[in-house]
Design an enzyme around this catalytic site. Structure first.
Site, PDB file in Angstrom:
ATOM      1  N   TYR A   1      -3.707 134.931  34.453  1.00 15.09           N
ATOM      2  CA  TYR A   1      -3.866 135.813  34.253  1.00 15.09           C
ATOM      3  C   TYR A   1      -5.167 136.590  34.858  1.00 15.09           C
ATOM      4  O   TYR A   1      -5.818 135.890  35.125  1.00 15.09           O
ATOM      5  CB  TYR A   1      -4.036 136.178  32.880  1.00 15.09           C
ATOM      6  CG  TYR A   1      -2.978 135.478  31.832  1.00 15.09           C
ATOM      7  CD1 TYR A   1      -2.150 136.549  31.354  1.00 15.09           C
ATOM      8  CD2 TYR A   1      -3.358 134.303  31.123  1.00 15.09           C
ATOM      9  CE1 TYR A   1      -1.030 135.839  30.214  1.00 15.09           C
ATOM     10  CE2 TYR A   1      -1.655 133.905  30.182  1.00 15.09           C
ATOM     11  CZ  TYR A   1      -0.780 134.588  29.717  1.00 15.09           C
ATOM     12  OH  TYR A   1      -0.051 134.705  28.785  1.00 15.09           O
TER      13      TYR A   1
ATOM     14  N   MET B   1      -3.522 129.289  27.633  1.00 13.04           N
ATOM     15  CA  MET B   1      -2.749 129.013  26.350  1.00 13.04           C
ATOM     16  C   MET B   1      -2.457 127.710  26.417  1.00 13.04           C
ATOM     17  O   MET B   1      -2.553 126.215  25.790  1.00 13.04           O
ATOM     18  CB  MET B   1      -2.582 129.488  25.340  1.00 13.04           C
ATOM     19  CG  MET B   1      -2.334 129.190  23.179  1.00 13.04           C
ATOM     20  SD  MET B   1      -1.356 129.844  22.662  1.00 13.04           S
ATOM     21  CE  MET B   1      -2.504 132.000  22.583  1.00 13.04           C
TER      22      MET B   1
ATOM     23  N   ARG C   1     -34.567 122.708  10.209  1.00 11.42           N
ATOM     24  CA  ARG C   1     -32.457 122.572   9.997  1.00 11.42           C
ATOM     25  C   ARG C   1     -32.866 122.102   8.774  1.00 11.42           C
ATOM     26  O   ARG C   1     -32.519 123.315   7.382  1.00 11.42           O
ATOM     27  CB  ARG C   1     -32.194 121.762  11.000  1.00 11.42           C
ATOM     28  CG  ARG C   1     -30.827 122.776  11.252  1.00 11.42           C
ATOM     29  CD  ARG C   1     -29.580 121.798  11.599  1.00 11.42           C
ATOM     30  NE  ARG C   1     -29.253 120.377  11.230  1.00 11.42           N
ATOM     31  CZ  ARG C   1     -28.638 120.021  12.293  1.00 11.42           C
ATOM     32  NH1 ARG C   1     -27.793 120.384  12.723  1.00 11.42           N
ATOM     33  NH2 ARG C   1     -28.626 118.326  11.837  1.00 11.42           N
TER      34      ARG C   1
ATOM     35  N   LYS D   1     -18.306 111.874  12.262  1.00  9.68           N
ATOM     36  CA  LYS D   1     -17.849 112.952  11.402  1.00  9.68           C
ATOM     37  C   LYS D   1     -17.522 113.497  12.766  1.00  9.68           C
ATOM     38  O   LYS D   1     -16.898 113.342  13.576  1.00  9.68           O
ATOM     39  CB  LYS D   1     -19.571 113.512  11.321  1.00  9.68           C
ATOM     40  CG  LYS D   1     -19.984 113.925  12.638  1.00  9.68           C
ATOM     41  CD  LYS D   1     -21.723 114.522  12.156  1.00  9.68           C
ATOM     42  CE  LYS D   1     -22.055 114.038  14.259  1.00  9.68           C
ATOM     43  NZ  LYS D   1     -24.118 115.006  13.540  1.00  9.68           N
TER      44      LYS D   1
HETATM   45  C1  LIG Z   1     -24.567 114.279  14.643  1.00  2.76           C
HETATM   46  C2  LIG Z   1     -25.237 113.565  13.825  1.00  2.76           C
HETATM   47  C3  LIG Z   1     -26.204 112.073  15.033  1.00  2.76           C
HETATM   48  C4  LIG Z   1     -25.409 112.042  15.931  1.00  2.76           C
HETATM   49  O1  LIG Z   1     -25.775 112.354  16.980  1.00  2.76           O
HETATM   50  P1  LIG Z   1     -25.613 112.146  18.401  1.00  2.76           P
HETATM   51  O2  LIG Z   1     -25.879 113.125  19.396  1.00  2.76           O
HETATM   52  O3  LIG Z   1     -24.271 112.149  18.173  1.00  2.76           O
HETATM   53  O4  LIG Z   1     -26.037 110.390  18.753  1.00  2.76           O
HETATM   54  C5  LIG Z   1     -26.926 111.756  13.462  1.00  2.76           C
HETATM   55  N1  LIG Z   1     -27.967 111.519  12.683  1.00  2.76           N
HETATM   56  C6  LIG Z   1     -27.875 113.085  12.085  1.00  2.76           C
HETATM   57  C7  LIG Z   1     -28.192 113.611  11.321  1.00  2.76           C
HETATM   58  C8  LIG Z   1     -26.346 113.895  12.475  1.00  2.76           C
HETATM   59  O5  LIG Z   1     -25.836 114.698  12.286  1.00  2.76           O
END
Ligand SMILES: *Cc1c(COP(=O)(O)O)cnc(C)c1O
Length: 368
Positions: free
Chosen positions: A257, A305, A132, A37
């Site tokens: 800055y 930046m 969650r 992701k």
């Molecule tokens: C992002 C995510 C993972 C991976 O988690 P890591 O800590 O990066 O290994 C696994 N399961 C779900 C549901 C996630 O949202």
């Protein structure tokens, strides 16, 4: 070196494959959903999918990412972690042959109302204590029955849960989560997915039929106080740039800055072409290390930046054009993250779109 001035994120396919092999070694009986992701945690979605082609499937958090994977010919299982929340997205997910996670009753209704031709694989997400997302344990059996009867859901149905603090030293929360998950799914005869990276690394009980590693694949530790090298993992991303100016600053001269840092003596200060617009965190304090020609040098003044200022007192030989490493195998991103009060996950995800991702070829790997 002839790339244009600015930060570059070199990404190492061999390191990704190595880290996947580490997952396999830890969880030899599990199938692996590689979590790619958020553009593979900033490393590049298609690059990561190809480097991780040995995984049993992928997981993403947005439909558009799954669409890009399919358009590029990625044929493995792809799990859409948040599932879908509209009829259109469900139909699109079905056309793309995605697996959807079902974590909420509204999604069960959506599946029950799906047109006859719409069929997907589904993962029932249980809220085992993170609070969650997920179906509460007392409702799991009923949700499972409804989904099993649902024409849009292909058998077999799978179950999953997510751990809230598998990275914590005191594991009582994780133990309770795993027990709660096992208790409400034991009767279902469904393959289960529990472990994220920290779960896989620290909790043998979380190495279920399927595991879902993310951060460890990128060679970053999920634990707050160590680095991934301690676990035999290799950093995948090296964020580099170069010095594009070296200036003499007189004793008493304020740098950057706000003039937050004052030269204690006449000294050379380098300007490196990277800043918060590249995703380098603005909140790191002075003294945070970078590497100049491979040797540690402290940042001074504020991160701006497009530029950071570097104390070159320890680098009498440094020249304009010198290589600067912001993080990478020799300077773990975990250290920069700690200096910035955040986690490695956030830093790699926030490397901005103006930073080219450059796959490391093995020839350049040895000359870098
Ligand atoms: C992002 C995510 C993972 C991976 O988690 P890591 O800590 O990066 O290994 C696994 N399961 C779900 C549901 C996630 O949202």
């Amino acid at each position: 070196m002839n790339a244009a001035l600015g930060a570059v994120a070199h990404v190492d396919a061999a390191a990704l494959a190595h880290n996947l092999a580490q997952v396999r070694a830890l969880a030899p009986r599990s199938r692996v959903l590689a979590v790619i992701k958020a553009d593979a945690y900033g490393h590049g979605l298609l690059f990561a999918a190809r480097a991780l082609r040995g995984a049993d499937g992928f997981a993403v958090a947005r439909l558009a990412e799954a669409e890009r994977l399919r358009a590029a010919g990625i044929a493995q299982r792809i799990v859409l972690l948040p599932g879908v929340d509209t009829h259109d997205d469900l139909a699109f997910a079905a056309r793309l042959a995605l697996d959807v996670v079902v974590h909420h009753r509204s999604q069960i209704e959506l599946l029950e109302q799906a047109p006859p031709a719409c069929r997907v694989d589904a993962w029932l997400e249980v809220d085992s204590g993170m609070h969650r997302l997920g179906i509460a344990p007392r409702d799991v059996a009923a949700a499972h029955r409804r989904l099993a009867r649902c024409a849009a859901v292909r058998a077999p149905l799978r179950v999953m849960t997510h751990l809230a603090d598998a990275d914590a030293r005191d594991g009582s929360g994780t133990r309770r989560q795993i027990e709660a998950f096992r208790a409400c799914t034991a009767q279902l005869d469904a393959a289960a997915s529990i472990g994220n990276s920290a779960g896989i690394m620290a909790w043998p009980e979380a190495r279920s039929e399927w595991v879902r590693p993310g951060i460890m694949l990128y060679g970053i530790s999920p634990f707050p106080a160590d680095t991934a090298a301690a676990h035999g993992l290799r950093a995948v991303m090296t964020l580099t740039t170069r010095l594009f100016a070296i200036n003499r600053v007189p004793a008493g001269g304020a740098v950057g800055y706000g003039g937050t840092w004052t030269a204690p003596e006449d000294m050379w200060v380098g300007a490196a072409a990277a800043g918060y617009a590249d995703g380098y965190p603005r909140h790191v304090p002075g003294g945070t290390p970078v590497l100049v020609d491979g040797v540690c040098a402290p940042l001074i003044g504020r991160v701006s930046m497009d530029t950071v200022s570097v104390d070159l007192r320890g680098h009498p030989g440094a020249r304009v054009g010198a290589a600067v490493t912001l993080w990478g195998p020799d300077l773990p991103v975990e250290l920069t993250a700690r200096a910035a009060g955040t986690i490695g996950y956030e830093l790699v995800c926030r490397v901005s779109s103006r930073v080219p991702r450059s796959p490391l070829s093995h020839a350049s790997a040895s000359s870098n």
